[in-house]
Design a protein around this motif. Structure first.
Motif, PDB file in Angstrom:
ATOM      1  N   THR A 119      -5.333  -7.330  51.109  1.00 55.76           N
ATOM      2  CA  THR A 119      -5.421  -6.708  52.427  1.00 55.76           C
ATOM      3  C   THR A 119      -5.527  -5.192  52.286  1.00 55.76           C
ATOM      4  OG1 THR A 119      -3.011  -6.606  52.583  1.00 55.76           O
ATOM      5  CG2 THR A 119      -4.089  -8.593  53.440  1.00 55.76           C
ATOM      6  N   ASP A 120      -5.476  -4.489  53.423  1.00 56.49           N
ATOM      7  CA  ASP A 120      -5.519  -3.027  53.424  1.00 56.49           C
ATOM      8  C   ASP A 120      -4.132  -2.434  53.266  1.00 56.49           C
ATOM      9  OD1 ASP A 120      -4.595  -3.972  55.787  1.00 56.49           O
ATOM     10  OD2 ASP A 120      -5.709  -2.582  57.059  1.00 56.49           O
ATOM     11  N   PHE A 121      -3.364  -3.035  52.404  1.00 60.42           N
ATOM     12  CA  PHE A 121      -1.967  -2.613  52.215  1.00 60.42           C
ATOM     13  C   PHE A 121      -1.896  -1.178  51.703  1.00 60.42           C
ATOM     14  CE2 PHE A 121       1.774  -2.226  49.487  1.00 60.42           C
ATOM     15  CZ  PHE A 121       2.789  -2.566  50.356  1.00 60.42           C
ATOM     16  N   PHE A 122      -2.681  -0.836  50.706  1.00 61.93           N
ATOM     17  CA  PHE A 122      -2.633   0.503  50.130  1.00 61.93           C
ATOM     18  C   PHE A 122      -3.149   1.543  51.124  1.00 61.93           C
ATOM     19  CE2 PHE A 122      -2.505  -2.190  46.376  1.00 61.93           C
ATOM     20  CZ  PHE A 122      -1.544  -1.575  45.598  1.00 61.93           C
ATOM     21  N   ASP A 123      -4.153   1.201  51.925  1.00 57.42           N
ATOM     22  CA  ASP A 123      -4.650   2.159  52.912  1.00 57.42           C
ATOM     23  C   ASP A 123      -3.605   2.413  54.001  1.00 57.42           C
ATOM     24  OD1 ASP A 123      -7.000   2.235  51.531  1.00 57.42           O
ATOM     25  OD2 ASP A 123      -7.970   0.687  52.751  1.00 57.42           O
ATOM     26  N   LYS A 124      -2.818   1.425  54.287  1.00 63.08           N
ATOM     27  CA  LYS A 124      -1.846   1.548  55.367  1.00 63.08           C
ATOM     28  C   LYS A 124      -0.618   2.338  54.952  1.00 63.08           C
ATOM     29  CE  LYS A 124       0.895  -1.303  58.523  1.00 63.08           C
ATOM     30  NZ  LYS A 124       1.235  -2.688  58.942  1.00 63.08           N
ATOM     31  N   TYR A 125      -0.156   2.178  53.699  1.00 58.69           N
ATOM     32  CA  TYR A 125       1.112   2.780  53.307  1.00 58.69           C
ATOM     33  C   TYR A 125       0.976   3.947  52.330  1.00 58.69           C
ATOM     34  CZ  TYR A 125       3.382  -1.256  55.464  1.00 58.69           C
ATOM     35  OH  TYR A 125       3.811  -2.203  56.365  1.00 58.69           O
ATOM     36  N   PHE A 126      -0.101   4.018  51.578  1.00 52.87           N
ATOM     37  CA  PHE A 126      -0.178   5.039  50.539  1.00 52.87           C
ATOM     38  C   PHE A 126      -1.224   6.117  50.813  1.00 52.87           C
ATOM     39  CE2 PHE A 126       1.631   1.342  48.379  1.00 52.87           C
ATOM     40  CZ  PHE A 126       2.739   1.904  47.773  1.00 52.87           C
ATOM     41  N   LYS A 127      -2.102   5.907  51.772  1.00 47.33           N
ATOM     42  CA  LYS A 127      -3.106   6.931  52.100  1.00 47.33           C
ATOM     43  C   LYS A 127      -2.720   7.665  53.386  1.00 47.33           C
ATOM     44  CE  LYS A 127      -7.005   4.799  49.733  1.00 47.33           C
ATOM     45  NZ  LYS A 127      -8.399   4.307  49.861  1.00 47.33           N
ATOM     46  N   THR A 128      -1.470   7.870  53.580  1.00 47.25           N
ATOM     47  CA  THR A 128      -0.974   8.613  54.737  1.00 47.25           C
ATOM     48  C   THR A 128      -0.219   9.839  54.249  1.00 47.25           C
ATOM     49  OG1 THR A 128       1.082   7.358  54.805  1.00 47.25           O
ATOM     50  CG2 THR A 128      -0.768   6.497  56.088  1.00 47.25           C
ATOM     51  N   ASN A 129       0.105  10.726  55.166  1.00 46.56           N
ATOM     52  CA  ASN A 129       0.833  11.940  54.834  1.00 46.56           C
ATOM     53  C   ASN A 129       2.334  11.807  55.076  1.00 46.56           C
ATOM     54  OD1 ASN A 129      -1.585  13.287  54.201  1.00 46.56           O
ATOM     55  ND2 ASN A 129      -1.914  13.830  56.361  1.00 46.56           N
ATOM     56  N   TYR A 130       2.798  10.619  55.407  1.00 44.71           N
ATOM     57  CA  TYR A 130       4.214  10.405  55.688  1.00 44.71           C
ATOM     58  C   TYR A 130       4.875   9.756  54.474  1.00 44.71           C
ATOM     59  CZ  TYR A 130       2.753  11.269  60.485  1.00 44.71           C
ATOM     60  OH  TYR A 130       2.206  11.821  61.623  1.00 44.71           O
ATOM     61  N   ASP A 131       5.916  10.402  54.053  1.00 44.27           N
ATOM     62  CA  ASP A 131       6.659   9.847  52.918  1.00 44.27           C
ATOM     63  C   ASP A 131       7.405   8.569  53.295  1.00 44.27           C
ATOM     64  OD1 ASP A 131       5.794  11.940  51.348  1.00 44.27           O
ATOM     65  OD2 ASP A 131       7.585  13.170  51.712  1.00 44.27           O
ATOM     66  N   SER A 132       7.748   8.440  54.551  1.00 42.61           N
ATOM     67  CA  SER A 132       8.457   7.234  54.961  1.00 42.61           C
ATOM     68  C   SER A 132       7.570   5.996  54.825  1.00 42.61           C
ATOM     69  CB  SER A 132       8.937   7.377  56.408  1.00 42.61           C
ATOM     70  OG  SER A 132       7.831   7.611  57.273  1.00 42.61           O
ATOM     71  N   ASP A 133       6.282   6.140  55.146  1.00 45.39           N
ATOM     72  CA  ASP A 133       5.372   5.010  54.971  1.00 45.39           C
ATOM     73  C   ASP A 133       5.209   4.636  53.501  1.00 45.39           C
ATOM     74  OD1 ASP A 133       5.023   4.941  57.694  1.00 45.39           O
ATOM     75  OD2 ASP A 133       3.199   6.160  57.664  1.00 45.39           O
ATOM     76  N   LYS A 134       5.153   5.647  52.640  1.00 44.56           N
ATOM     77  CA  LYS A 134       5.041   5.368  51.214  1.00 44.56           C
ATOM     78  C   LYS A 134       6.301   4.672  50.695  1.00 44.56           C
ATOM     79  CE  LYS A 134       2.013   9.326  50.401  1.00 44.56           C
ATOM     80  NZ  LYS A 134       1.841  10.634  49.721  1.00 44.56           N
ATOM     81  N   PHE A 135       7.462   5.057  51.225  1.00 43.60           N
ATOM     82  CA  PHE A 135       8.707   4.414  50.821  1.00 43.60           C
ATOM     83  C   PHE A 135       8.695   2.939  51.206  1.00 43.60           C
ATOM     84  CE2 PHE A 135      13.052   3.033  51.495  1.00 43.60           C
ATOM     85  CZ  PHE A 135      13.698   3.497  50.358  1.00 43.60           C
ATOM     86  N   VAL A 136       8.215   2.659  52.428  1.00 46.67           N
ATOM     87  CA  VAL A 136       8.161   1.266  52.874  1.00 46.67           C
ATOM     88  C   VAL A 136       7.187   0.467  52.020  1.00 46.67           C
ATOM     89  CG1 VAL A 136       7.531  -0.225  54.804  1.00 46.67           C
ATOM     90  CG2 VAL A 136       8.843   1.849  55.216  1.00 46.67           C
ATOM     91  N   GLY A 137       6.076   1.051  51.625  1.00 46.41           N
ATOM     92  CA  GLY A 137       5.105   0.361  50.773  1.00 46.41           C
ATOM     93  C   GLY A 137       5.659   0.056  49.394  1.00 46.41           C
ATOM     94  N   VAL A 138       6.380   1.032  48.822  1.00 40.30           N
ATOM     95  CA  VAL A 138       6.994   0.810  47.505  1.00 40.30           C
ATOM     96  C   VAL A 138       8.045  -0.288  47.584  1.00 40.30           C
ATOM     97  CG1 VAL A 138       8.422   1.867  45.730  1.00 40.30           C
ATOM     98  CG2 VAL A 138       6.502   3.137  46.678  1.00 40.30           C
ATOM     99  N   ALA A 139       8.850  -0.318  48.662  1.00 37.31           N
ATOM    100  CA  ALA A 139       9.882  -1.341  48.819  1.00 37.31           C
ATOM    101  C   ALA A 139       9.264  -2.727  48.955  1.00 37.31           C
ATOM    102  CB  ALA A 139      10.743  -1.019  50.038  1.00 37.31           C
ATOM    103  N   ALA A 140       8.123  -2.827  49.666  1.00 38.63           N
ATOM    104  CA  ALA A 140       7.453  -4.127  49.827  1.00 38.63           C
ATOM    105  C   ALA A 140       6.896  -4.620  48.495  1.00 38.63           C
ATOM    106  CB  ALA A 140       6.346  -4.010  50.862  1.00 38.63           C
TER     107      ALA A 140
END
Length: 280
Positions: A119-140
Motif C-alpha cells: 500500500t501507500d504506507f511509506f507515502d503516508k507516514y514517512f514522506k511528511t514533515n511531521y515527526d509524529s507521523d513518522k513515529f506512528v509508521g515506525v511503531a506499525a
C-alpha cells in the motif's frame, strides 16, 4: 557391577542460545503489547495524542492473538534455554521445536508485513514533515517486524543446539539388580594332561622311575628325581660319635679401634667411622 551403557545425546544451551532466546522473547512481548507501548512512548515526546489508550480485552485478544502466540512460545523457549545453561538438559527436541514452530507462528506477521508494503504506507507516514507521523509508521512496522526477527532468532538458536548436541555422549554404568557375580576360577595351562592311573602318576608322566612331578612358579611341570630310603628289616651297626672338647670354643671378641677424630669405636673391617664418616 555390570556395565549397562546408555547413550543419551544431551547438551547445555550456552550463553549464545540464552541471549538469542531472551532477545526473541523481548521483541515478541513488545509486539504483543499492541499500541499501548507505543502510546506510552508517544506521550513522552509529543503533545498531540493519536493513540486510543482505552483497553478492551476481547478486542485486544482478537487483534493480537498471533502476536501473543509468538510471545508465549518465545518465553517458553527462553526459560527452557536458561534452565539448561549450565547443565546438560537440552536435547534435539529444543532444536526441532524452534525450527518448525517459529515459521508457523510467524506466518500471520509475514502476511501482515506484505500487506503493509503493498500500500501507500511509506507515502503516508514517512514522506511528511511531521515527526509524529513518522513515529506512528515506525511503531506499525515494529509491530509486524519484531515477531519475524524473534522467529529468526529462535530458528538460529535451534540450529545451534542441533549442531552442538551431535557430539555429546553419556556412558552410564548401572549395577545389575541385586545379583552378585561368582568369582571365576583361575585358568591354568590347558596343555597339561592329568594322569588317569597310578602308574603314570608314579612315573611322573613317563619320565621314568624315581621321579615325581613338580610344578614351578610359571605353571610348567618338570620331573624331579628322588631316592627312596632303603627299608631295613634288621639291626645295623652305628658308629659312636667322638666327643668334642668345647672348652676352647669361646666366642671371640671382635677387634675394634677408636676413631682418631671423634673417639667412636670402629671395627677393623670398617673403612669409615659410622659416627663422623672419617676415613680410617
Amino acid at each position: 557391577m555390570a556395565k549397562t551403557i546408555g547413550r543419551k545425546k544431551m547438551t547445555n544451551s550456552g550463553g549464545g542460545v540464552c541471549f538469542m532466546t531472551c532477545i526473541a522473547a523481548l521483541l515478541a512481548l513488545c509486539s504483543a503489547a499492541d499500541d499501548y507501548l507505543p502510546g506510552l512512548l508517544y506521550t513522552q515526546f509529543f503533545s498531540r495524542q493519536v493513540y486510543d489508550m482505552s483497553f478492551n480485552l476481547e478486542d485486544f485478544l482478537y487483534r493480537n492473538s498471533s502476536y501473543i502466540s509468538v510471545a508465549v512460545f518465545a518465553l517458553v523457549m527462553m526459560f527452557w534455554a536458561f534452565s539448561a545453561a549450565k547443565f546438560k538438559r537440552m536435547g534435539k527436541a529444543f532444536g526441532w521445536a524452534n525450527i518448525f514452530m517459529s515459521p508457523v507462528l510467524c506466518i500471520y506477521p509475514a502476511l501482515k508485513l506484505y500487506d503493509i508494503l503493498g500500500t501507500d504506507f511509506f507515502d503516508k507516514y514517512f514522506k511528511t514533515n511531521y515527526d509524529s507521523d513518522k513515529f506512528v509508521g515506525v511503531a506499525a512496522l515494529a509491530k509486524v517486524g519484531f515477531p519475524l526477527i524473534a522467529g529468526l532468532l529462535l530458528i538460529l538458536s535451534g540450529i545451534v543446539v542441533l549442531a552442538r548436541v551431535g557430539g555429546e555422549d553419556f556412558v552410564a554404568e548401572v549395577p545389575r539388580g541385586g545379583k552378585k557375580e561368582k568369582a571365576q576360577p583361575v585358568s591354568t595351562d590347558n596343555n597339561i594332561s592329568v594322569p588317569e592311573n597310578n602308574e603314570q602318576e608314579s612315573s611322573a608322566f613317563g619320565f621314568g622311575e624315581n621321579t615325581q612331578s613338580v610344578q614351578g612358579l610359571t605353571g610348567e611341570t618338570k620331573p624331579a628325581t628322588y631316592n627312596e630310603a632303603p627299608v631295613n628289616t634288621g639291626t645295623f651297626y652305628q658308629p659312636e660319635t667322638p666327643a668334642v672338647d668345647t672348652s676352647d670354643m669361646r666366642p671371640k671378641r671382635p677387634s675394634v679401634k677408636l676413631c682418631p677424630k671423634c673417639g667412636e669405636l670402629v671395627g677393623d673391617d670398617e673403612l669409615f667411622c659410622s659416627n663422623c664418616g672419617y676415613r680410617m
